[in-house]
Design a protein around this motif. Structure first.
Motif, PDB file in Angstrom:
ATOM      1  N   ALA A 138       0.825  -1.204   0.000  1.00  0.00           N
ATOM      2  CA  ALA A 138       0.000   0.000   0.000  1.00  0.00           C
ATOM      3  C   ALA A 138       0.864   1.260   0.000  1.00  0.00           C
ATOM      4  N   VAL A 139       1.920   1.255   0.794  1.00  0.00           N
ATOM      5  CA  VAL A 139       2.803   2.429   0.846  1.00  0.00           C
ATOM      6  C   VAL A 139       3.503   2.630  -0.495  1.00  0.00           C
ATOM      7  N   ARG A 140       3.984   1.532  -1.115  1.00  0.00           N
ATOM      8  CA  ARG A 140       4.621   1.646  -2.439  1.00  0.00           C
ATOM      9  C   ARG A 140       3.649   2.204  -3.470  1.00  0.00           C
ATOM     10  N   ASP A 191       3.992   5.747  -5.492  1.00  0.00           N
ATOM     11  CA  ASP A 191       3.943   5.813  -6.952  1.00  0.00           C
ATOM     12  C   ASP A 191       2.965   6.887  -7.418  1.00  0.00           C
ATOM     13  N   VAL A 192       1.785   6.911  -6.827  1.00  0.00           N
ATOM     14  CA  VAL A 192       0.777   7.912  -7.198  1.00  0.00           C
ATOM     15  C   VAL A 192       1.293   9.313  -6.907  1.00  0.00           C
ATOM     16  N   LEU A 193       1.897   9.485  -5.741  1.00  0.00           N
ATOM     17  CA  LEU A 193       2.413  10.805  -5.385  1.00  0.00           C
ATOM     18  C   LEU A 193       3.532  11.248  -6.324  1.00  0.00           C
ATOM     19  N   MET A 194       4.403  10.321  -6.696  1.00  0.00           N
ATOM     20  CA  MET A 194       5.498  10.669  -7.604  1.00  0.00           C
ATOM     21  C   MET A 194       4.988  11.021  -9.001  1.00  0.00           C
ATOM     22  N   GLU A 195       3.868  10.432  -9.389  1.00  0.00           N
ATOM     23  CA  GLU A 195       3.286  10.738 -10.701  1.00  0.00           C
ATOM     24  C   GLU A 195       2.643  12.119 -10.724  1.00  0.00           C
TER      25      GLU A 195
END
Length: 120
Positions: A43-45, A49-53
């Motif tokens: 879940a954290v990964r 990923d969403v935040l980095m996008e």
């Protein structure tokens, strides 16, 4: 008496179908992790990923100019990557081809586009 320590962990509860739990448990076991650790890490990964996008990249005008110069210039070969791409893939080696009995890519007409099956 001292004040109780602030709680650093927060519970998270989910309802999942039995099939999903079975898949998660199997994957967690393969990694040697508990279900909780496996789900938390996944879940954290996914959240990272969403935040980095979606996070904007900020840089100074000078930094942006240097970045554009770097990506606009001619490509520079990386010796390790060049060597890697020149190596035959494991499934293309002669020893493995004989073991499996499929032959090389060039010699196996039945696998190539437009080839014919020579087995009869």
């Amino acid at each position: 008496m001292s004040r109780a320590a602030e709680r650093k962990e927060h519970p998270l509860s989910m309802r999942l179908p039995e099939a999903d739990i079975a898949v998660i448990d199997r994957a967690a076991a393969l990694r040697g992790r508990s279900r909780t650790d496996f789900v938390r890490d996944a879940a954290v990964r996914a959240a990272e990923d969403v935040l980095m996008e979606t996070l904007p990249i900020r840089m100074s005008p000078a930094g942006f100019k240097a970045f554009m110069a770097a990506v606009s210039g001619p490509a520079t070969p990386v010796p390790e990557m060049t060597k890697l791409f020149q190596r035959a893939a494991p499934w293309e080696t002669t020893a493995l081809s004989r073991e499996v009995g499929t032959g090389s890519r060039q010699g196996n007409g039945s696998k190539q586009k437009g080839g014919t099956d020579k087995r009869g």
